[in-house]
Design a protein around this motif. Sequence first.
Motif, PDB file in Angstrom:
ATOM      1  N   VAL A 138      -5.497  66.858  18.875  1.00 13.49           N
ATOM      2  CA  VAL A 138      -5.899  68.090  19.560  1.00 13.49           C
ATOM      3  C   VAL A 138      -7.338  68.386  19.149  1.00 13.49           C
ATOM      4  CG1 VAL A 138      -5.515  70.570  19.804  1.00 13.49           C
ATOM      5  CG2 VAL A 138      -3.562  69.023  19.559  1.00 13.49           C
ATOM      6  N   ILE A 139      -8.259  68.401  20.115  1.00 14.11           N
ATOM      7  CA  ILE A 139      -9.662  68.704  19.825  1.00 14.11           C
ATOM      8  C   ILE A 139      -9.959  70.094  20.396  1.00 14.11           C
ATOM      9  CG2 ILE A 139     -12.048  67.864  20.010  1.00 14.11           C
ATOM     10  CD1 ILE A 139     -10.165  65.715  18.922  1.00 14.11           C
ATOM     11  N   THR A 140     -10.490  70.988  19.566  1.00 13.89           N
ATOM     12  CA  THR A 140     -10.854  72.307  20.083  1.00 13.89           C
ATOM     13  C   THR A 140     -12.351  72.338  20.394  1.00 13.89           C
ATOM     14  OG1 THR A 140     -11.266  73.183  17.875  1.00 13.89           O
ATOM     15  CG2 THR A 140      -9.062  73.512  18.775  1.00 13.89           C
ATOM     16  N   ILE A 141     -12.727  73.135  21.402  1.00 14.12           N
ATOM     17  CA  ILE A 141     -14.142  73.379  21.703  1.00 14.12           C
ATOM     18  C   ILE A 141     -14.371  74.880  21.586  1.00 14.12           C
ATOM     19  CG2 ILE A 141     -15.952  73.263  23.469  1.00 14.12           C
ATOM     20  CD1 ILE A 141     -14.758  70.738  24.512  1.00 14.12           C
ATOM     21  N   GLU A 142     -15.291  75.281  20.716  1.00 10.86           N
ATOM     22  CA  GLU A 142     -15.613  76.690  20.488  1.00 10.86           C
ATOM     23  C   GLU A 142     -14.377  77.534  20.165  1.00 10.86           C
ATOM     24  OE1 GLU A 142     -19.199  76.867  19.815  1.00 10.86           O
ATOM     25  OE2 GLU A 142     -18.734  78.835  20.666  1.00 10.86           O
ATOM     26  N   ARG A 143     -13.493  76.971  19.374  1.00  8.99           N
ATOM     27  CA  ARG A 143     -12.343  77.703  18.889  1.00  8.99           C
ATOM     28  C   ARG A 143     -12.178  77.394  17.416  1.00  8.99           C
ATOM     29  NH1 ARG A 143     -13.123  79.975  22.721  1.00  8.99           N
ATOM     30  NH2 ARG A 143     -11.758  80.789  24.327  1.00  8.99           N
ATOM     31  N   ASN A 144     -11.484  78.278  16.708  1.00 11.48           N
ATOM     32  CA  ASN A 144     -11.333  78.020  15.282  1.00 11.48           C
ATOM     33  C   ASN A 144     -10.482  76.788  15.032  1.00 11.48           C
ATOM     34  OD1 ASN A 144     -13.041  79.872  14.263  1.00 11.48           O
ATOM     35  ND2 ASN A 144     -11.497  81.474  14.019  1.00 11.48           N
ATOM     36  N   PRO A 145     -10.945  75.958  14.096  1.00 12.98           N
ATOM     37  CA  PRO A 145     -10.422  74.612  13.976  1.00 12.98           C
ATOM     38  C   PRO A 145      -9.152  74.417  13.149  1.00 12.98           C
ATOM     39  CG  PRO A 145     -12.286  74.890  12.506  1.00 12.98           C
ATOM     40  CD  PRO A 145     -12.082  76.198  13.203  1.00 12.98           C
ATOM     41  N   GLU A 146      -8.643  75.451  12.468  1.00 13.37           N
ATOM     42  CA  GLU A 146      -7.498  75.192  11.586  1.00 13.37           C
ATOM     43  C   GLU A 146      -6.399  74.414  12.303  1.00 13.37           C
ATOM     44  OE1 GLU A 146      -5.921  78.946  10.278  1.00 13.37           O
ATOM     45  OE2 GLU A 146      -7.747  79.836  11.141  1.00 13.37           O
ATOM     46  N   HIS A 147      -5.929  73.416  11.670  1.00 16.17           N
ATOM     47  CA  HIS A 147      -4.792  72.613  12.133  1.00 16.17           C
ATOM     48  C   HIS A 147      -5.104  71.707  13.311  1.00 16.17           C
ATOM     49  CE1 HIS A 147      -1.675  74.449   9.570  1.00 16.17           C
ATOM     50  NE2 HIS A 147      -2.494  75.474   9.601  1.00 16.17           N
ATOM     51  N   ALA A 148      -6.221  71.908  13.994  1.00 18.05           N
ATOM     52  CA  ALA A 148      -6.571  70.965  15.053  1.00 18.05           C
ATOM     53  C   ALA A 148      -7.058  69.677  14.396  1.00 18.05           C
ATOM     54  CB  ALA A 148      -7.656  71.548  15.946  1.00 18.05           C
ATOM     55  N   THR A 149      -7.059  68.588  15.151  1.00 17.26           N
ATOM     56  CA  THR A 149      -7.540  67.320  14.622  1.00 17.26           C
ATOM     57  C   THR A 149      -9.030  67.424  14.312  1.00 17.26           C
ATOM     58  OG1 THR A 149      -5.994  66.293  16.142  1.00 17.26           O
ATOM     59  CG2 THR A 149      -7.578  64.847  15.052  1.00 17.26           C
ATOM     60  N   ALA A 150      -9.759  68.034  15.241  1.00 20.61           N
ATOM     61  CA  ALA A 150     -11.201  68.160  15.075  1.00 20.61           C
ATOM     62  C   ALA A 150     -11.693  69.294  15.951  1.00 20.61           C
ATOM     63  CB  ALA A 150     -11.893  66.858  15.478  1.00 20.61           C
ATOM     64  N   SER A 151     -12.800  69.927  15.562  1.00 19.24           N
ATOM     65  CA  SER A 151     -13.361  70.984  16.390  1.00 19.24           C
ATOM     66  C   SER A 151     -14.808  70.667  16.724  1.00 19.24           C
ATOM     67  CB  SER A 151     -13.267  72.333  15.681  1.00 19.24           C
ATOM     68  OG  SER A 151     -14.320  72.476  14.771  1.00 19.24           O
ATOM     69  N   VAL A 152     -15.199  71.073  17.924  1.00 17.51           N
ATOM     70  CA  VAL A 152     -16.576  70.895  18.381  1.00 17.51           C
ATOM     71  C   VAL A 152     -17.120  72.293  18.673  1.00 17.51           C
ATOM     72  CG1 VAL A 152     -18.036  69.956  20.196  1.00 17.51           C
ATOM     73  CG2 VAL A 152     -16.050  68.654  19.395  1.00 17.51           C
ATOM     74  N   GLU A 153     -18.261  72.612  18.117  1.00 11.85           N
ATOM     75  CA  GLU A 153     -18.870  73.919  18.335  1.00 11.85           C
ATOM     76  C   GLU A 153     -20.350  73.733  18.606  1.00 11.85           C
ATOM     77  OE1 GLU A 153     -18.156  76.289  14.758  1.00 11.85           O
ATOM     78  OE2 GLU A 153     -16.252  75.236  14.542  1.00 11.85           O
ATOM     79  N   CYS A 154     -20.982  74.785  19.137  1.00  5.34           N
ATOM     80  CA  CYS A 154     -22.436  74.776  19.174  1.00  5.34           C
ATOM     81  C   CYS A 154     -22.908  75.624  18.007  1.00  5.34           C
ATOM     82  CB  CYS A 154     -22.964  75.288  20.513  1.00  5.34           C
ATOM     83  SG  CYS A 154     -22.815  77.066  20.725  1.00  5.34           S
ATOM     84  N   GLU A 291     -22.866  67.592  26.179  1.00  6.90           N
ATOM     85  CA  GLU A 291     -22.747  66.820  24.938  1.00  6.90           C
ATOM     86  C   GLU A 291     -21.464  67.204  24.191  1.00  6.90           C
ATOM     87  OE1 GLU A 291     -25.415  68.404  26.002  1.00  6.90           O
ATOM     88  OE2 GLU A 291     -27.017  66.904  26.153  1.00  6.90           O
ATOM     89  N   MET A 292     -21.091  68.475  24.243  1.00  7.20           N
ATOM     90  CA  MET A 292     -19.877  68.916  23.569  1.00  7.20           C
ATOM     91  C   MET A 292     -18.634  68.279  24.213  1.00  7.20           C
ATOM     92  SD  MET A 292     -21.102  72.876  23.108  1.00  7.20           S
ATOM     93  CE  MET A 292     -19.636  73.640  22.394  1.00  7.20           C
ATOM     94  N   ALA A 293     -18.641  68.204  25.540  1.00  7.47           N
ATOM     95  CA  ALA A 293     -17.519  67.586  26.255  1.00  7.47           C
ATOM     96  C   ALA A 293     -17.438  66.092  25.930  1.00  7.47           C
ATOM     97  CB  ALA A 293     -17.687  67.793  27.760  1.00  7.47           C
ATOM     98  N   GLU A 294     -18.608  65.430  25.955  1.00  8.64           N
ATOM     99  CA  GLU A 294     -18.695  63.997  25.621  1.00  8.64           C
ATOM    100  C   GLU A 294     -18.132  63.737  24.227  1.00  8.64           C
ATOM    101  OE1 GLU A 294     -19.693  60.989  26.330  1.00  8.64           O
ATOM    102  OE2 GLU A 294     -20.029  61.409  28.460  1.00  8.64           O
ATOM    103  N   LEU A 295     -18.570  64.562  23.279  1.00 12.28           N
ATOM    104  CA  LEU A 295     -18.151  64.396  21.892  1.00 12.28           C
ATOM    105  C   LEU A 295     -16.648  64.625  21.752  1.00 12.28           C
ATOM    106  CD1 LEU A 295     -18.920  63.953  18.927  1.00 12.28           C
ATOM    107  CD2 LEU A 295     -19.297  66.416  18.741  1.00 12.28           C
ATOM    108  N   ALA A 296     -16.126  65.642  22.431  1.00 13.52           N
ATOM    109  CA  ALA A 296     -14.689  65.932  22.356  1.00 13.52           C
ATOM    110  C   ALA A 296     -13.889  64.716  22.819  1.00 13.52           C
ATOM    111  CB  ALA A 296     -14.350  67.157  23.200  1.00 13.52           C
TER     112      ALA A 296
END
Lengths: 324, 324
Positions: A138-154, A291-296
């Motif tokens: 589970v990859i989050t974008i601009e959300r708090n990352p706890e428990h997700a596999t990875a988070s992507v933020e600006c 870039e955030m979408a690509e990275l996710a």
Amino acid sequence: MATLKDVAKETGLTVTTVSRVLNNRGYIGEETRQKVYDAMKKLNYQPNEVARSLSKQTTNTIGVIVPHIRHPYFAELISCIEAAANERKYKILLFNSGDRDEKELEFLEMCSSNRVAGVILCSGTVEVNQFEVLSVPVITIERNPEHATASVECDNLEGGRLAARHLIESGCRNLIHISGVYGTSMPADQRETGFVEVCEEHGIRHCELKTNEMQYKEGDYRGFIEEALRDHPEADGIFASSDLIAAQAIQVCARMGIAVPERLKIVGFDDVMIASLTTPAITTIHQPIREMAELALSLLMEAGAGRSVPVRTVLPVRIVKRES
Amino acid sequence: MATLKDVAKETGLTVTTVSRVLNNRGYIGEETRQKVYDAMKKLNYQPNEVARSLSKQTTNTIGVIVPHIRHPYFAELISCIEAAANERKYKILLFNSGDRDEKELEFLEMCSSNRVAGVILCSGTVEVNQFEVLSVPVITIERNPEHATASVECDNLEGGRLAARHLIESGCRNLIHISGVYGTSMPADQRETGFVEVCEEHGIRHCELKTNEMQYKEGDYRGFIEEALRDHPEADGIFASSDLIAAQAIQVCARMGIAVPERLKIVGFDDVMIASLTTPAITTIHQPIREMAELALSLLMEAGAGRSVPVRTVLPVRIVKRES
């Protein structure tokens, strides 16, 4: 619908041979290959991805959960995720949660039942231990990352700093920050932190106003902005935490007879389509959405292949100076 | 991941009994039912929709193909289709064609391989006999209906009439229509027909300008609009065939010092979010997007169940008067 068996029957070959042609496995003579292709064409045979998925126990599908499809930020984000997925021959299943926790959970379960290869979560703040039912990344974008596999933020913190610095350098001395509210803590909250930091550094008067959930859900901030400008007639600069809010600030100013940018300057956040469509066009902080979408997508592929990935990645922002 | 077999083993029941509980088939005692639920919870069992789909030879998934996700009209349309699908417990697979024929064909094939229950096509003008490879219903929205199962449109002709009438009643005497170009014929072309009809009726000077494909793909009509206004300095009213074009007309007027609506009035089409976010806000023709999405889903369900459906349905439009 024609099956593999029908193709085999038509060609006089075994199902195994036909399957080997389809999957490009083992040595197959050119003549045999052509015979299979001809029969497939004649019978209008369509490979069954569902059967293939069942035997692989996964699909080349990615679940994408957003709070509001029509919001210009998420429309842009979905567009970029679809493009990045398509490049990798993946499809996206799109879900609109309306930021309701129970919908998010329902969608996460649907993703799981449908054996998606992974989930990109751009919505809400579901009790994240619920993710543990998911056996996929589970990859989050601009959300708090706890428990997700990875988070992507600006870089929200730097974005807030850039906005404040630009307003101060443009001569503003009384600043207002209007932030979106999302109920709980979000990476976007850092925009305010960066803004306040720079105001304090320069000894500039500032005030921070939080919009409420209803305004966020309805996407209508006009009444709130008008009240803010009546309460703070001295304001000469606004940092809005989205271009959507900034566009409405321009409208409110026009109605109140406040000239933008002469009397009051406005800086938005996101740099989505709406920012370049208003009059005047919006000066804003550019989020690197593509870039955030690509990275996710990349993180999802890496994690899916069992490789270790960074739990949090922050991408740089920049200011785009337009007319507001 | 736990399987049906694991649940059976845990409970000491047969696989058939467990399956009957899951599918609510036949009589099952309360105690047995509870035992199965407890075991499912303990083992974190997730039903496998992929397996279910294979045995049913279809999925509860609908393919949605649009040309541009980020375009405010399509973002709104996708949002409404997702909502209508979700209400019926269907999921959507979203594809962005960029209006490239080869992409549309590729996506139609992917829809077929993935055994979708149907396709909602909002993109392009693919050689529609290609649809015949699909054994599922194809519903088009605002696209030409040949060979599709059914088409849903708004009353474009009446929309053009409403726009022209409003401009004339507001005192305009020299009208320009700026239409989107899409290469081939489209239901939206009727907007121009309705516009011309009313102008002729009232003996009002009018001219129709077609934007080109590049402008449509880039979503940037500003250069084109500026040229049009230089070529027609007498123009006092513009009917733009989308709110996106209308928003840019407002920008160009501001730059050229033409007051909107005092010196020149503008009417858009679609009534999507952007129409209410510009300054001044855009007077526009409301497309009943939510109702069109709802109807497309209903037609898809009906056709999928083998029932006969109307091949073409046209929904009414209305004018929304704002400030432009």
